[in-house]
Every structure is written in structure tokens, then in C-alpha cells.
Design a protein around this motif. Sequence first.
Motif, PDB file in Angstrom:
ATOM      1  N   ASN A 290       0.675  -1.390  -0.054  1.00 59.65           N
ATOM      2  CA  ASN A 290      -0.016  -0.198   0.510  1.00 59.65           C
ATOM      3  C   ASN A 290       0.345   1.271   0.087  1.00 59.65           C
ATOM      4  OD1 ASN A 290      -1.543   1.425   0.412  1.00 59.65           O
ATOM      5  ND2 ASN A 290      -3.121   0.664   1.965  1.00 59.65           N
ATOM      6  N   ASP A 292       0.247   4.085  -0.359  1.00 63.60           N
ATOM      7  CA  ASP A 292      -0.523   5.338   0.055  1.00 63.60           C
ATOM      8  C   ASP A 292      -0.410   5.799   1.605  1.00 63.60           C
ATOM      9  OD1 ASP A 292      -1.361   6.391  -2.386  1.00 63.60           O
ATOM     10  OD2 ASP A 292      -3.436   5.935  -1.612  1.00 63.60           O
ATOM     11  N   ASN A 295       3.787   6.316   2.230  1.00 57.54           N
ATOM     12  CA  ASN A 295       4.079   7.484   2.055  1.00 57.54           C
ATOM     13  C   ASN A 295       3.412   8.316   3.771  1.00 57.54           C
ATOM     14  OD1 ASN A 295       5.242   7.388  -0.062  1.00 57.54           O
ATOM     15  ND2 ASN A 295       3.393   7.772  -1.456  1.00 57.54           N
ATOM     16  N   ARG A 296       2.460   8.296   3.943  1.00 53.46           N
ATOM     17  CA  ARG A 296       1.792   9.108   5.019  1.00 53.46           C
ATOM     18  C   ARG A 296       2.442   8.541   6.123  1.00 53.46           C
ATOM     19  NH1 ARG A 296      -3.259  10.466   5.960  1.00 53.46           N
ATOM     20  NH2 ARG A 296      -2.970   9.320   8.341  1.00 53.46           N
TER      21      ARG A 296
END
Length: 376
Positions: A290, A292, A295-296
Amino acid sequence: MGLTSNKVLALAIVFAVLLFFGTVWYWPRLARRNWQAVSGRVGLLFATQLSIFASLGLFANQSFGFYASWSDLFGQDTGQGVVVDNGATGASGGAVQVVGTQTVNVAGGGQPQIGGQIQRITIFGAKTHIATPAYVYLPPEYFQPQFRTRSFPVGVVLTGYPGTAEALIKGLKYPQTAHDLSKSGKMQPMILVMLRPTVVPPRDTECVDIPGGPQVETFFAKDLPDSIKSHYKRVGVRPAGWGIIGDSTGGYCALKFAMHHPDVYAAAVGLSPYFKAPIDPTTGDLFHGNKDLQNRADLMWYLKHMPAPNTSLLVTSSKHGEFHYKATLKFIQQVRANKVTRISSLILDSGGHNFNTWLREIPGSLQWLSGRLSDR
């Protein structure tokens, strides 16, 4: 006897000393060149060195709080995978269960009205089904009748990895420091909730909601505040009354929680933090492809690509001895650029990634955190 027991450390030291003098005493008798004498010399040297290393290891663990128990040391901790009932409070005994109390190591600490009190608790997460032990420091004012209608701001305190919650009390002395600073008028009385970010040991989750796995970020952003508020009726209920502080891994997690959830934590302190979740044998696969989510978990990426969080941050580092110093300066620069998030720093001339350095930073950090929280 437990791994962190003073008796265990004392016995290990005594045993090492006896072996040392025993080796010196028997060495002349093992001076021959037959296999029995050689085996005896090898055995004595091995036993003596092993006992010395064991003593040093136990002392280091006492000082820095790497492991809390023998099962924790050998990777046999049974704390993972605790499931609780799905009732309104998360468990039949409530979202928080107090399992013991202890005094604060200050003058007059035997009386809660003078020294406050430390409660050992278990927190049950209704949403994530995570259960973890923690310690809660209640300041003296919590027990004084003139403050019976007052609510108190809360500071969540996190260890590094692996770390132990006990080390926050014995090694880093958070309750004693908070007591002394409050008594001298340098900070307001605060409730401290002290635990390690490793809530599903022995795995280092880096405080991530792992796809198909433990939802650790949700635990700290939802379950922990809800549980504490449901049990301790005199804690701040608004985000302005909640802050979080941690060292190393705990520092990274603290910054991330405040940035991702400014509606939960009004301020965060990262003592020698890093800014991106590592992937190594202790973490396993945190993101399962994942991108995303990955990155978070990168705070530098988050500052560049996500809306600026309305929160206050403090980061600490050292010019010499701290390997995240340059990254810390870059983080400060990026936060300043967004003109919304407030950033402060505490930079020492020298200091390593260790308890001695953090002990020098904690008083100023607690004062800073206290100044940004309100119980009203």
C-alpha cells in the motif's frame, strides 16, 4: 525473580566476582598440558567471561529498559493478540483496569496528596481489540480536595523500541520530573499516561495501521484517549488538553500522531526522533504494497503533499553524537515552510541516542508541552 529485579543483578555480580577470584585461585592447579587441565582452563575462562557479560547486560537493561521480562527477552511475550469484548466499554471490567499502585520517588511520596500516585493499568481498545499495559501518573493535585472539580491535561509518554514502560519511571524519571517542575511552578499539573509503542510485542509496528494486522495508529488516536477519558473523569476532554511525547521510535510515533490527528493531540515532542518508518526484521512487512500508507508514514512526504496540520511540534537533537541531526534540521525547515504547523527545537551541542541525553531534554520538553495544553 524478574529480569529487572535488583536481586537478579546483585546475584549476577556476586557470581561474576566469585568466578573471577576462583579462576585466579585454581589457575596454578590447571597449569598442566593434559586435556583435563586445558578443558578446565577453557571452562573457567568461558564461565567467567559469560558471567561478566551477563552482569553488564543486566545492568544495561536496568539502565535503558530494553526488555521488561524474561519472556520479553527471549521473544516469548504473550501480550500479542488479546481480544476483548465488544461492549460499550470494551471489556467486562471496563476500558481501563487498575492492577496496582506505587508511590512516586519524591520527598513525601508515600502520601498521594504530596507525591501523587502511579497506577499500573491495562488498557482495552474497543475499536482495535488491542490490550496493553501502561502506567498512569496522577499529580498530587488530583488527590487534594481544593482541586476536586478541576480537570487536568494529559501527556501520553512513549518509549523507544523495544523499551519498557518501567524505564519511563525508573530510568527517564518522568513522574519525578513532572512533580518537581509543577511544584516549582514551571509547568501545570498534568496526568501522564506512560507506555511503549510496541503494543503487540515483540513486533515493532512503527505505530502503523497494518493492512490485515494490528491497527496501532488507530489504537493511539482513538482507543487510548477514549479509554482514559472513560475511566479518569477529570482529564481534559478536548484536543487542547492532550499532548504526546516520546524518544526515538516513540518520538517518531508522537510526531506522526499529532500530524495525522491534530484533532486528538494538540502538541507533540519527539526526542531524537526519526521521520520515516524503517522496514527490517523487527517490523516485517508494514504496508503490504500500500504505497499511500507507506507515504503517510513518511513525515517528510506528509509535509510536502498533505494539508498542513494545525498542531504544535517540538523536536530535539544534538550537533555531535546524534545521527538524525541533519534530518531534524531538514524537518524543521519543511515545517516552517507550511506556515500553519508550529515548530520548536531543542538542540544540544553534544549528546548520543541514549537516556543520558534525554534526561537533559525532558525537563524543558515537559515545560514546553505543558505550556501548549489547556484543561479548559
